[in-house]
Design an enzyme around this catalytic site. Structure first.
Site, short mmCIF file in Angstrom:
data_model
loop_
_atom_site.label_atom_id
_atom_site.label_comp_id
_atom_site.label_asym_id
_atom_site.label_seq_id
_atom_site.Cartn_x
_atom_site.Cartn_y
_atom_site.Cartn_z
N TRP A 104 0.86 -1.18 0.00
CA TRP A 104 0.00 0.00 0.00
C TRP A 104 0.90 1.23 0.00
O TRP A 104 1.85 1.30 0.78
CB TRP A 104 -0.91 0.05 1.24
CG TRP A 104 -1.57 1.40 1.35
CD1 TRP A 104 -2.55 1.89 0.55
CD2 TRP A 104 -1.21 2.46 2.25
NE1 TRP A 104 -2.84 3.18 0.90
CE2 TRP A 104 -2.04 3.56 1.94
CE3 TRP A 104 -0.28 2.58 3.28
CZ2 TRP A 104 -1.97 4.77 2.63
CZ3 TRP A 104 -0.19 3.79 3.97
CH2 TRP A 104 -1.04 4.86 3.64
N GLU A 153 -3.13 -3.01 -2.36
CA GLU A 153 -4.27 -2.46 -1.62
C GLU A 153 -4.65 -1.11 -2.20
O GLU A 153 -3.81 -0.22 -2.34
CB GLU A 153 -3.87 -2.29 -0.13
CG GLU A 153 -4.95 -1.64 0.72
CD GLU A 153 -4.54 -1.53 2.20
OE1 GLU A 153 -3.35 -1.78 2.53
OE2 GLU A 153 -5.40 -1.16 3.02
N LYS A 193 -6.92 2.56 -2.35
CA LYS A 193 -7.44 3.55 -1.40
C LYS A 193 -7.96 4.76 -2.15
O LYS A 193 -7.34 5.21 -3.10
CB LYS A 193 -6.34 3.96 -0.42
CG LYS A 193 -6.85 4.85 0.70
CD LYS A 193 -5.86 4.95 1.84
CE LYS A 193 -6.39 5.87 2.91
NZ LYS A 193 -5.53 5.94 4.08
N ASP A 215 -9.62 -2.87 1.64
CA ASP A 215 -9.72 -2.40 3.04
C ASP A 215 -11.06 -1.67 3.12
O ASP A 215 -11.32 -0.75 2.33
CB ASP A 215 -8.53 -1.46 3.31
CG ASP A 215 -8.53 -0.86 4.71
OD1 ASP A 215 -9.60 -0.38 5.15
OD2 ASP A 215 -7.47 -0.83 5.35
N HIS A 272 -11.56 2.15 2.73
CA HIS A 272 -10.94 2.82 1.59
C HIS A 272 -11.84 3.09 0.40
O HIS A 272 -11.38 3.19 -0.73
CB HIS A 272 -9.74 2.00 1.11
CG HIS A 272 -8.61 2.00 2.08
ND1 HIS A 272 -7.36 1.47 1.79
CD2 HIS A 272 -8.52 2.47 3.34
CE1 HIS A 272 -6.57 1.60 2.83
NE2 HIS A 272 -7.25 2.19 3.79
N HIS A 312 -8.52 -6.13 4.39
CA HIS A 312 -8.16 -5.45 5.63
C HIS A 312 -9.47 -5.11 6.30
O HIS A 312 -10.28 -4.36 5.73
CB HIS A 312 -7.37 -4.16 5.35
CG HIS A 312 -5.90 -4.39 5.31
ND1 HIS A 312 -5.00 -3.37 5.12
CD2 HIS A 312 -5.17 -5.53 5.45
CE1 HIS A 312 -3.77 -3.87 5.15
NE2 HIS A 312 -3.85 -5.18 5.34
N ASP A 367 -11.66 7.23 6.92
CA ASP A 367 -10.89 6.00 7.15
C ASP A 367 -10.24 6.06 8.53
O ASP A 367 -9.02 6.08 8.65
CB ASP A 367 -9.84 5.89 6.03
CG ASP A 367 -8.99 4.65 6.16
OD1 ASP A 367 -9.51 3.62 6.59
OD2 ASP A 367 -7.79 4.73 5.83
N ASP A 369 -10.11 4.02 11.05
CA ASP A 369 -9.52 2.81 11.64
C ASP A 369 -9.90 2.61 13.10
O ASP A 369 -9.05 2.33 13.94
CB ASP A 369 -8.00 2.81 11.44
CG ASP A 369 -7.63 2.56 9.99
OD1 ASP A 369 -7.94 1.48 9.48
OD2 ASP A 369 -7.05 3.46 9.34
N ASP A 374 -6.97 -4.44 10.39
CA ASP A 374 -6.18 -3.21 10.18
C ASP A 374 -6.91 -2.03 10.82
O ASP A 374 -7.71 -1.37 10.17
CB ASP A 374 -5.98 -2.96 8.67
CG ASP A 374 -5.14 -1.71 8.43
OD1 ASP A 374 -4.47 -1.25 9.37
OD2 ASP A 374 -5.16 -1.19 7.30
C1 RNT Z 1 -3.69 2.72 5.11
C2 RNT Z 1 -3.82 1.29 4.80
C3 RNT Z 1 -2.70 0.42 5.25
C4 RNT Z 1 -2.22 0.75 6.64
C5 RNT Z 1 -1.24 -0.24 7.23
C6 RNT Z 1 -0.56 0.31 8.44
O1 RNT Z 1 -4.85 3.44 4.93
O2 RNT Z 1 -5.02 0.79 5.31
O3 RNT Z 1 -3.05 -0.91 5.12
O4 RNT Z 1 -3.29 0.87 7.52
O5 RNT Z 1 -0.36 -0.63 6.27
ZN ZN Z 2 -5.36 -1.29 5.14
#
Ligand code: RNT
Ligand code: ZN
Length: 417
Positions: free
Chosen positions: A182, A223, A225, A257, A260, A284, A292, A294, A324
């Protein structure tokens, strides 16, 4: 006194679901545990702040500040996680011998030897991630897409080094290593060139993939985003870009993810589409709140829906599932444990649905019955099956979880300076 499990099992048997089988299956489903929840995505190879358009907020005491503390915390957190696990590492968690260090483009397998031993001793595989952020060679917010060739080449060397490290980790643990790429690269405001960065990204990825061998135990993911903080208008690694890159490069796995995408898009709806075309996909699992952010994964509707899609499409062996999220405003052990348990609970919920029956109702256009079936299952005694799952895994019940976490906080976390 009985546990209530037998009664609950009977209830599920009435819709032809075998709870013992579901529990047995769930124990063997690996979920990859991200090391970066333990220290707010800091790692050990740099002093500077977290960059790349991602952020942790909060300053709960007890953050792991070195490899020993992070490993100790992972052990504690994993003791609260029922069922099979993998360890997910970032390159920034390299462990250098006293007085030695090297830059990210020169990282070696030996810098992950302690991690390999840690995982092997616990019978776990390892997944790995190159770290394309929090580093002074991120120039103007860019890595593999930088117009500066020296910068691009530095990060390409990093990507290649990570393939060699991933191969070593797979060999040491005896399990394939999922290596996820990523990059944050993009622009805060409207770009003057959208294609240039993407062509540079494509070329850089192809150079990194050149490091792979035939039959490598390393599976490379890309990945996507849609935006980051400070990268609001454009990202090079958009959904279309990464999906098409994976589709056009043999063996490359697309990673989704669920933080994203645009807010009304759901990853749960994308899983079946991707499984029509790819042998394997990767996830993820996170919880975006307005952005985003998290947040810790909970047993919420979208998490349940994601798990259902994995299970009902026979995806347990084809979907590589990793957590994640990173919350530094609450006890980090609890964040890890609750996130892992919530996702496992969602998988259990999915394993307790009579999918064949629901499919039949849909195919026969008995949509009223399908709705009633789906609604009735919502109040079936999942909690009893979940508690039995925890007992069979020898992991603390939901009722006693906070007690264990408090004890560790008092004994270990609050003693840290
Ligand atoms: C970032 C991505 C990525 C990170 C990790 C730490 O938006 O989700 O995967 O969260 O690599
Ligand atoms: Zn991620």
């Amino acid at each position: 006194m009985g546990t209530g499990y037998e009664e609950a099992a009977k209830k599920y048997a009435s819709v032809n679901v075998n709870t013992d089988e579901a529990i047995k299956k769930l124990m063997e489903v690996p979920v990859s545990v991200h090391c970066w929840q333990g220290d707010d995505v800091r790692g050990f190879d740099h002093e500077g702040p977290l960059s790349g358009g991602i952020q942790t907020t909060g300053s709960y005491p007890g953050r792991a500040g070195n490899p020993d503390e992070l490993m100790q915390d992972l052990d504690m957190a994993m003791s609260l996680m029922p069922g099979k696990k993998k360890l997910n590492l970032h390159a920034s968690y390299a462990i250098f011998p006293e007085g030695c260090s090297c830059d990210r483009d020169e990282l070696l397998p030996e810098h992950f030897e302690r991690w390999a031993g840690f995982a092997a001793d616990r019978g776990m595989g390892i997944d790995f991630n190159p770290t394309f952020f929090s580093h002074d060679k991120v120039k103007d917010g860019l890595t593999l897409t930088s117009p500066d060739k020296d910068i691009r080449d530095f990060w390409i060397r990093h990507g290649k080094a990570c393939i060699r490290i991933s191969r070593y980790l797979a060999d040491r643990t005896g399990e394939p290593c999922i290596m996820n790429i990523w990059i944050p690269d993009g622009y805060k405001d409207i770009p003057g060139d959208r294609m240039g960065p993407r062509l540079r990204y494509k070329d850089a990825l192809e150079q990194i993939l050149g490091e792979l061998h035939e039959d490598d135990p390393v599976k490379v993911c890309v990945e996507s985003k849609v935006f980051g903080i400070g990268y609001e208008s454009y990202t090079a690694g958009s959904s279309e870009f990464t999906l098409l890159f994976a589709a056009n490069h043999k063996g490359v796995i697309p990673l989704m993810d669920n933080g994203h995408y645009h807010p009304t898009e759901t990853v749960s709806d994308k899983i079946s589409s991707l499984l029509c075309y790819f042998d394997e996909i990767a996830l993820h699992i996170t919880r975006p709140v307005r952005w985003d952010s998290d947040h810790v994964v909970l047993f919420d509707d979208e998490t349940k829906e994601i798990a259902k899609e994995v299970v009902r499409n026979n995806g347990l062996n084809r979907v590589n599932m990793a957590l994640d999220f990173f919350d530094s405003s609450i006890n980090r052990i609890a964040a890890w444990a609750v996130g892992f348990r919530s996702f496992k609970k969602a998988l259990l919920n999915a394993l307790l649905i009579p999918h064949e029956e629901e499919r039949k109702l849909q195919d026969e256009n008995r949509m009223t019955e399908l709705m009633i079936m789906q609604e009735k299952l919502k109040t079936y005694p999942l909690g009893e099956i979940w508690e039995e799952y925890l007992r069979r895994c020898n992991v603390v019940s939901d009722d006693d979880l906070i007690k264990e976490i408090r004890q560790y906080e008092d004994k270990v976390l609050l003693k840290r300076v």
